[in-house]
Write an enzyme that holds these catalytic residues in place. Structure first.
Site, PDB file in Angstrom:
ATOM      1  N   HIS A  27      -1.596   9.689 -27.696  1.00 43.24           N
ATOM      2  CA  HIS A  27      -1.854   8.366 -27.110  1.00 43.24           C
ATOM      3  C   HIS A  27      -2.585   7.474 -28.116  1.00 43.24           C
ATOM      4  CE1 HIS A  27      -1.537   9.924 -22.672  1.00 43.24           C
ATOM      5  NE2 HIS A  27      -0.372   9.718 -23.228  1.00 43.24           N
TER       6      HIS A  27
ATOM      7  N   LYS B 223       2.730  11.165 -11.426  1.00 41.71           N
ATOM      8  CA  LYS B 223       1.891  10.236 -12.196  1.00 41.71           C
ATOM      9  C   LYS B 223       2.699   8.969 -12.444  1.00 41.71           C
ATOM     10  CE  LYS B 223      -1.298  13.175 -14.765  1.00 41.71           C
ATOM     11  NZ  LYS B 223      -1.710  13.633 -16.099  1.00 41.71           N
TER      12      LYS B 223
ATOM     13  N   LYS C  52       6.470  22.705 -14.920  1.00 47.06           N
ATOM     14  CA  LYS C  52       5.692  21.535 -14.494  1.00 47.06           C
ATOM     15  C   LYS C  52       5.398  21.608 -12.996  1.00 47.06           C
ATOM     16  CE  LYS C  52       4.602  16.819 -14.801  1.00 47.06           C
ATOM     17  NZ  LYS C  52       4.683  15.553 -15.484  1.00 47.06           N
TER      18      LYS C  52
ATOM     19  N   ASN D  85      -1.149  18.049 -21.025  1.00 44.85           N
ATOM     20  CA  ASN D  85      -1.422  16.985 -21.989  1.00 44.85           C
ATOM     21  C   ASN D  85      -1.696  17.519 -23.388  1.00 44.85           C
ATOM     22  OD1 ASN D  85      -0.987  14.677 -20.517  1.00 44.85           O
ATOM     23  ND2 ASN D  85      -2.995  14.781 -19.562  1.00 44.85           N
TER      24      ASN D  85
ATOM     25  N   GLU E  57       8.436  17.388 -25.392  1.00 46.46           N
ATOM     26  CA  GLU E  57       7.802  17.811 -24.124  1.00 46.46           C
ATOM     27  C   GLU E  57       8.350  19.182 -23.692  1.00 46.46           C
ATOM     28  OE1 GLU E  57       5.255  16.181 -22.987  1.00 46.46           O
ATOM     29  OE2 GLU E  57       5.545  13.998 -23.090  1.00 46.46           O
TER      30      GLU E  57
ATOM     31  N   HIS F 194       7.074   7.985 -27.375  1.00 47.01           N
ATOM     32  CA  HIS F 194       6.043   8.832 -26.770  1.00 47.01           C
ATOM     33  C   HIS F 194       6.193  10.289 -27.227  1.00 47.01           C
ATOM     34  CE1 HIS F 194       3.237  10.389 -23.827  1.00 47.01           C
ATOM     35  NE2 HIS F 194       4.166  11.213 -23.380  1.00 47.01           N
TER      36      HIS F 194
ATOM     37  N   ARG G 187       0.817  -1.245   0.000  1.00 47.16           N
ATOM     38  CA  ARG G 187       0.000   0.000   0.000  1.00 47.16           C
ATOM     39  C   ARG G 187       0.838   1.277   0.000  1.00 47.16           C
ATOM     40  NH1 ARG G 187      -3.097  -3.171   3.628  1.00 47.16           N
ATOM     41  NH2 ARG G 187      -4.825  -4.101   2.487  1.00 47.16           N
TER      42      ARG G 187
ATOM     43  N   HIS H 247      -1.535  15.119 -26.272  1.00 51.90           N
ATOM     44  CA  HIS H 247      -1.456  13.750 -25.754  1.00 51.90           C
ATOM     45  C   HIS H 247      -2.670  12.898 -26.113  1.00 51.90           C
ATOM     46  CE1 HIS H 247       1.982  15.342 -23.657  1.00 51.90           C
ATOM     47  NE2 HIS H 247       2.182  14.234 -22.969  1.00 51.90           N
TER      48      HIS H 247
ATOM     49  N   ARG I  55      -3.862  20.958 -14.507  1.00 46.97           N
ATOM     50  CA  ARG I  55      -2.829  19.992 -14.916  1.00 46.97           C
ATOM     51  C   ARG I  55      -3.107  19.374 -16.287  1.00 46.97           C
ATOM     52  NH1 ARG I  55       0.395  15.579 -11.218  1.00 46.97           N
ATOM     53  NH2 ARG I  55       1.608  14.776 -12.960  1.00 46.97           N
TER      54      ARG I  55
ATOM     55  N   GLU J 252     -11.465  23.430 -15.399  1.00 43.72           N
ATOM     56  CA  GLU J 252     -10.918  23.985 -16.647  1.00 43.72           C
ATOM     57  C   GLU J 252      -9.430  24.186 -16.475  1.00 43.72           C
ATOM     58  OE1 GLU J 252     -12.910  27.541 -17.737  1.00 43.72           O
ATOM     59  OE2 GLU J 252     -14.815  26.500 -18.073  1.00 43.72           O
TER      60      GLU J 252
HETATM   61  P1  NAD Z   1      12.035   5.233 -22.185  1.00 42.34           P
HETATM   62  O1  NAD Z   1      11.977   5.117 -20.740  1.00 42.34           O
HETATM   63  O2  NAD Z   1      11.572   4.062 -22.994  1.00 42.34           O
HETATM   64  O3  NAD Z   1      13.542   5.574 -22.596  1.00 42.34           O
HETATM   65  C1  NAD Z   1      13.870   5.696 -23.959  1.00 42.34           C
HETATM   66  C2  NAD Z   1      15.009   4.736 -24.348  1.00 42.34           C
HETATM   67  O4  NAD Z   1      16.254   5.280 -23.912  1.00 42.34           O
HETATM   68  C3  NAD Z   1      14.914   3.358 -23.723  1.00 42.34           C
HETATM   69  O5  NAD Z   1      15.411   2.399 -24.615  1.00 42.34           O
HETATM   70  C4  NAD Z   1      15.840   3.503 -22.510  1.00 42.34           C
HETATM   71  O6  NAD Z   1      16.312   2.285 -22.026  1.00 42.34           O
HETATM   72  C5  NAD Z   1      16.939   4.330 -23.099  1.00 42.34           C
HETATM   73  N1  NAD Z   1      17.713   5.123 -22.151  1.00 42.34           N
HETATM   74  C6  NAD Z   1      17.301   5.698 -21.016  1.00 42.34           C
HETATM   75  N2  NAD Z   1      18.271   6.470 -20.513  1.00 42.34           N
HETATM   76  C7  NAD Z   1      19.325   6.362 -21.341  1.00 42.34           C
HETATM   77  C8  NAD Z   1      20.619   6.937 -21.350  1.00 42.34           C
HETATM   78  N3  NAD Z   1      21.001   7.822 -20.441  1.00 42.34           N
HETATM   79  N4  NAD Z   1      21.466   6.585 -22.341  1.00 42.34           N
HETATM   80  C9  NAD Z   1      21.068   5.721 -23.320  1.00 42.34           C
HETATM   81  N5  NAD Z   1      19.854   5.168 -23.383  1.00 42.34           N
HETATM   82  C10 NAD Z   1      18.986   5.499 -22.393  1.00 42.34           C
HETATM   83  O7  NAD Z   1      11.220   6.492 -22.729  1.00 42.34           O
HETATM   84  P2  NAD Z   1      11.091   8.001 -22.194  1.00 42.34           P
HETATM   85  O8  NAD Z   1      10.957   8.813 -23.406  1.00 42.34           O
HETATM   86  O9  NAD Z   1      12.107   8.338 -21.189  1.00 42.34           O
HETATM   87  O10 NAD Z   1       9.691   7.985 -21.430  1.00 42.34           O
HETATM   88  C11 NAD Z   1       8.499   7.680 -22.101  1.00 42.34           C
HETATM   89  C12 NAD Z   1       7.499   7.158 -21.111  1.00 42.34           C
HETATM   90  O11 NAD Z   1       7.230   8.145 -20.132  1.00 42.34           O
HETATM   91  C13 NAD Z   1       6.177   6.781 -21.737  1.00 42.34           C
HETATM   92  O12 NAD Z   1       5.739   5.554 -21.239  1.00 42.34           O
HETATM   93  C14 NAD Z   1       5.258   7.893 -21.284  1.00 42.34           C
HETATM   94  O13 NAD Z   1       3.914   7.479 -21.183  1.00 42.34           O
HETATM   95  C15 NAD Z   1       5.823   8.222 -19.945  1.00 42.34           C
HETATM   96  N6  NAD Z   1       5.499   9.571 -19.469  1.00 42.34           N
HETATM   97  C16 NAD Z   1       5.047   9.697 -18.214  1.00 42.34           C
HETATM   98  C17 NAD Z   1       4.770  10.941 -17.704  1.00 42.34           C
HETATM   99  C18 NAD Z   1       4.344  11.090 -16.288  1.00 42.34           C
HETATM  100  O14 NAD Z   1       3.958  12.189 -15.883  1.00 42.34           O
HETATM  101  N7  NAD Z   1       4.417  10.049 -15.479  1.00 42.34           N
HETATM  102  C19 NAD Z   1       4.956  12.082 -18.493  1.00 42.34           C
HETATM  103  C20 NAD Z   1       5.444  11.920 -19.774  1.00 42.34           C
HETATM  104  C21 NAD Z   1       5.720  10.656 -20.264  1.00 42.34           C
HETATM  105  N1  GLY Z   2       2.569  14.494 -18.368  1.00 42.64           N
HETATM  106  C1  GLY Z   2       1.364  15.065 -17.890  1.00 42.64           C
HETATM  107  C2  GLY Z   2       1.300  15.209 -16.412  1.00 42.64           C
HETATM  108  O1  GLY Z   2       2.208  14.907 -15.682  1.00 42.64           O
HETATM  109  O2  GLY Z   2       0.300  15.632 -15.917  1.00 42.64           O
END
Ligand code: NAD
Ligand code: GLY
Length: 365
Positions: free
Chosen positions: A255, A143, A227, A248, A185, A268, A121, A251, A244, A241
């Site tokens: 998505h 998130k 952010k 998006n 982003e 992404h 939890r 998005h 946060r 309205e």
């Molecule tokens: P990712 O985590 O897949 O990383 C991209 C690639 O780079 C992967 O192959 C990873 O292993 C590699 N990598 C990571 N760090 C590295 C480094 N320093 N050197 C070499 N390779 C490296 O993708 P991302 O773009 O970091 O994140 C995308 C994800 O984040 C999506 O799932 C998206 O939905 C999520 N996201 C979440 C939020 C949130 O608020 N939680 C916001 C935006 C995106």
């Molecule tokens: N990436 C959108 C949020 O964190 O709200």
């Protein structure tokens, strides 16, 4: 090192940004409830940065479970991978005071964060983002979650970390395509609420693409500041309205692209870029964005190496995928659109002809 604060009262936390931070374990230890951590990483990031993190923590007497190294990629942001993490935490008898550390990009941050939110939890959690995208966006704001075959990020929880440690040195090993995905982003913050930053990006994009440390650090700081401000005002995205949800921009369309073409096919950030073009096109059709500002948006994204045309999934398929969006309330699709550059709004009344037209106009023919 630059430090920002995410002002969430009792759950406030710092974001440290700078070079060489992985080699400064004391930045981490002051946030541990007990000196025991479980590090979650993947098969790409672990060989690059795990030793450095583990070595530093060992030196200051932090106990660690064997690292949890999961398969790489968006296609593994699943319940199956989550189960691997739970199994490991249980087998290592981690209790509620063990801190989960995410070492990797947004996929690892979202997965490890959701594991931390739900294991027993809820256990403490630290984000060490290693992609530009995760340093400017996903590691901040709490998130966490996983994908479902029917929809992106559909299972998850809000769970704030104790600390975000963005070591800019890790960006040196990031593939160019991933750097561009992160820039999507970054550009988003300019488009939704920070026109001066958008202008700075137009002037400094070449420095960012050349990985100029000073420019990257500034872009990360400004992105995180934007952010943090939005999250502090509307942590759980409940504002009727704006709020946060504005983070998006692009998005809902993006998505749909990610789910429609299959997770991991489009990055992404790439899907968000093409989705922001759709949102800008719809804003133009509504008479809110001038043709010149639409072109300015497209030009900046293109210069950043991002796709500005979307895959031709068919308008009906887009609308079906978009109907699963978390911003749908009582069956009504709420989109983030641009009233102008640097000014985003949420809007539920876009005429369906305009939405269909905007999607069609932005797809590869
Ligand atoms: P990712 O985590 O897949 O990383 C991209 C690639 O780079 C992967 O192959 C990873 O292993 C590699 N990598 C990571 N760090 C590295 C480094 N320093 N050197 C070499 N390779 C490296 O993708 P991302 O773009 O970091 O994140 C995308 C994800 O984040 C999506 O799932 C998206 O939905 C999520 N996201 C979440 C939020 C949130 O608020 N939680 C916001 C935006 C995106
Ligand atoms: N990436 C959108 C949020 O964190 O709200």
């Amino acid at each position: 090192m630059r430090t920002l604060n995410v002002a969430l009262g009792a759950r406030a936390y710092p974001i440290h940004i700078g070079g060489g931070l992985l080699q400064q374990p004391e930045l981490i230890t002051r946030h541990l409830r007990t000196p025991r951590v479980a590090i979650v990483s993947n098969t790409v990031v672990a060989p690059l940065y795990l030793n450095s993190l583990v070595g530093g923590l060992e030196k200051v007497g932090v106990g660690m479970t064997p690292p949890i190294v999961v398969p790489d990629g968006e296609a593994h942001k699943t319940a199956a991978t989550l189960d691997i993490i739970y199994g490991h935490l249980l087998a290592q008898r981690c209790d509620r005071s063990t801190t989960v550390i995410a070492l990797g990009g947004g996929v690892i941050g979202d997965l490890a964060g959701f594991a931390a939110a739900t294991y027993q939890r809820g256990v403490p959690f630290i984000q060490i983002p290693t992609t530009l995208l995760s340093q400017v966006d996903s590691s901040v704001g709490g998130k966490t979650g996983i994908n479902h075959p029917l929809g992106k990020n559909m299972i998850g929880a809000f769970w704030q970390p104790q600390l975000v440690l963005a070591d800019t040195d890790t960006l040196n090993t990031l593939p160019d395509r991933e750097l561009s995905a992160g820039l999507a982003e970054v550009i988003k913050y300019g488009l939704i609420r920070d026109l001066p930053f958008l202008e700075w990006l137009e002037a400094n994009l070449d420095r960012l693409l050349a990985r100029d440390t000073e420019a990257l650090t500034w872009a990360i700081e400004r992105s995180c500041a934007n952010k943090a401000e939005v999250v502090a005002d509307d942590e759980l995205e409940t504002a009727k309205e704006g709020g946060r949800a504005l983070l998006n921009l692009g998005h809902t369309f993006g998505h749909a692209i990610e789910t429609g073409v299959g997770y991991g096919e489009w990055l992404h950030g790439e899907a968000v870029a093409a989705g922001m073009v759709m949102a800008a096109e719809l804003s133009r059709r509504l008479g809110w964005l001038s043709g010149a500002d639409f072109e300015r948006t497209v030009a900046l994204l293109e210069r950043a190496g991002l796709p500005v045309e979307s895959p031709a999934l068919g308008v009906d398929r887009y609308l079906d995928l978009m109907s699963h969006d978390k911003k749908v309330i009582a069956g009504r699709l709420r989109l983030v659109l641009l009233k102008g550059l640097g000014e985003a709004v949420t809007f539920s009344d876009a005429p369906s002809g305009d939405v269909r037209g905007a999607i069609e106009a932005c797809c590869v023919t």
